[in-house]
Write a protein that holds these residues in place. Structure first.
Motif, PDB file in Angstrom:
ATOM      1  N   PRO A   1       0.852  -1.193   0.000  1.00 25.36           N
ATOM      2  CA  PRO A   1       0.000   0.000   0.000  1.00 25.36           C
ATOM      3  C   PRO A   1       0.891   1.247   0.000  1.00 25.36           C
ATOM      4  O   PRO A   1       1.990   1.243   0.550  1.00 25.36           O
ATOM      5  CB  PRO A   1      -0.777  -0.116   1.310  1.00 25.36           C
ATOM      6  N   GLU A   2       0.419   2.280  -0.623  1.00 20.48           N
ATOM      7  CA  GLU A   2       1.221   3.496  -0.771  1.00 20.48           C
ATOM      8  C   GLU A   2       1.697   4.036   0.578  1.00 20.48           C
ATOM      9  O   GLU A   2       2.845   4.470   0.706  1.00 20.48           O
ATOM     10  CB  GLU A   2       0.411   4.560  -1.510  1.00 20.48           C
ATOM     11  N   GLU A   3       0.834   4.006   1.576  1.00 19.90           N
ATOM     12  CA  GLU A   3       1.213   4.520   2.903  1.00 19.90           C
ATOM     13  C   GLU A   3       2.363   3.714   3.501  1.00 19.90           C
ATOM     14  O   GLU A   3       3.280   4.281   4.104  1.00 19.90           O
ATOM     15  CB  GLU A   3       0.010   4.470   3.850  1.00 19.90           C
ATOM     16  N   GLN A   4       2.319   2.398   3.327  1.00 22.84           N
ATOM     17  CA  GLN A   4       3.385   1.546   3.846  1.00 22.84           C
ATOM     18  C   GLN A   4       4.692   1.804   3.103  1.00 22.84           C
ATOM     19  O   GLN A   4       5.760   1.883   3.714  1.00 22.84           O
ATOM     20  CB  GLN A   4       2.990   0.070   3.683  1.00 22.84           C
TER      21      GLN A   4
ATOM     22  N   SER B   1      19.353   5.654   7.246  1.00 22.67           N
ATOM     23  CA  SER B   1      20.523   5.804   6.380  1.00 22.67           C
ATOM     24  C   SER B   1      21.355   7.022   6.774  1.00 22.67           C
ATOM     25  O   SER B   1      22.587   6.952   6.829  1.00 22.67           O
ATOM     26  CB  SER B   1      20.072   5.921   4.921  1.00 22.67           C
ATOM     27  N   ALA B   2      20.693   8.131   7.064  1.00 22.72           N
ATOM     28  CA  ALA B   2      21.412   9.343   7.454  1.00 22.72           C
ATOM     29  C   ALA B   2      22.147   9.137   8.776  1.00 22.72           C
ATOM     30  O   ALA B   2      23.327   9.520   8.908  1.00 22.72           O
ATOM     31  CB  ALA B   2      20.444  10.513   7.570  1.00 22.72           C
ATOM     32  N   GLU B   3      21.492   8.516   9.727  1.00 16.31           N
ATOM     33  CA  GLU B   3      22.129   8.260  11.020  1.00 16.31           C
ATOM     34  C   GLU B   3      23.289   7.276  10.875  1.00 16.31           C
ATOM     35  O   GLU B   3      24.348   7.459  11.483  1.00 16.31           O
ATOM     36  CB  GLU B   3      21.103   7.718  12.014  1.00 16.31           C
TER      37      GLU B   3
ATOM     38  N   ARG C   1      11.544   5.883   6.728  1.00 15.13           N
ATOM     39  CA  ARG C   1      12.407   5.251   7.735  1.00 15.13           C
ATOM     40  C   ARG C   1      13.785   4.952   7.173  1.00 15.13           C
ATOM     41  O   ARG C   1      14.793   5.078   7.856  1.00 15.13           O
ATOM     42  CB  ARG C   1      11.768   3.985   8.282  1.00 15.13           C
ATOM     43  N   TYR C   2      13.829   4.536   5.911  1.00 15.81           N
ATOM     44  CA  TYR C   2      15.131   4.279   5.283  1.00 15.81           C
ATOM     45  C   TYR C   2      15.979   5.543   5.282  1.00 15.81           C
ATOM     46  O   TYR C   2      17.162   5.514   5.625  1.00 15.81           O
ATOM     47  CB  TYR C   2      14.969   3.762   3.847  1.00 15.81           C
TER      48      TYR C   2
END
Length: 139
Positions: free
Chosen positions: A78-81, A93-95, A88-89
């Motif tokens: 689903p688009e929301e997921q 990824s930044a952290e 979250r990625y």
């Protein structure tokens, strides 16, 4: 569009050449490689010119291709997921990059983590618990 198609064709040919060279004896593969290099000099030159102009190197040249290591699997979300997973990625990824100074690749690292730890969560779930989890997702 034709540039993209020619790049894809070139990558496929390189993958085939690599696979064949691993199977064939070295003497035969060396002869074949020299013949193929003469045939494909223009495309290799243009690729070299592209990397030298941009100042970037092709990461597939430096490490093995992800396609050689893993199996491509497509799934529908689903688009929301999907949006939540992408958000979250980006955060993780930044952290991760800030902490360790290297990137966390989405296909090579993040997706396998999501699947593995998702599977761990479902491993001991009863059918009733699976149904409850699905209901929480509003399916």
């Amino acid at each position: 569009m034709s540039d993209r198609a020619s790049r894809l064709r070139e990558r496929r040919n390189q993958s085939k050449e690599k696979a064949q060279s691993q199977v064939e004896p070295e003497s035969d593969s060396e002869d074949r490689e020299s013949q193929e290099s003469e045939e494909s000099k223009p495309s290799k030159t243009s690729k070299t010119e592209k990397t030298s102009k941009t100042g970037e190197t092709d990461s597939s040249q430096e490490s093995t291709s992800l396609k050689d290591e893993q199996v491509g699997t497509y799934l529908y979300l689903p688009e929301e997921q999907r949006d939540e997973m992408n958000f979250r990625y980006k955060m993780i990824s930044a952290e991760y990059e800030r902490e360790f100074g290297e990137s966390l690749e989405k296909n090579r690292h993040y997706y396998p983590l999501v699947i593995e730890y998702g599977l761990d969560c479902l491993e001991d779930a009863t059918p009733q618990e699976v149904r409850e989890m699905l209901e929480e997702l509003e399916y």
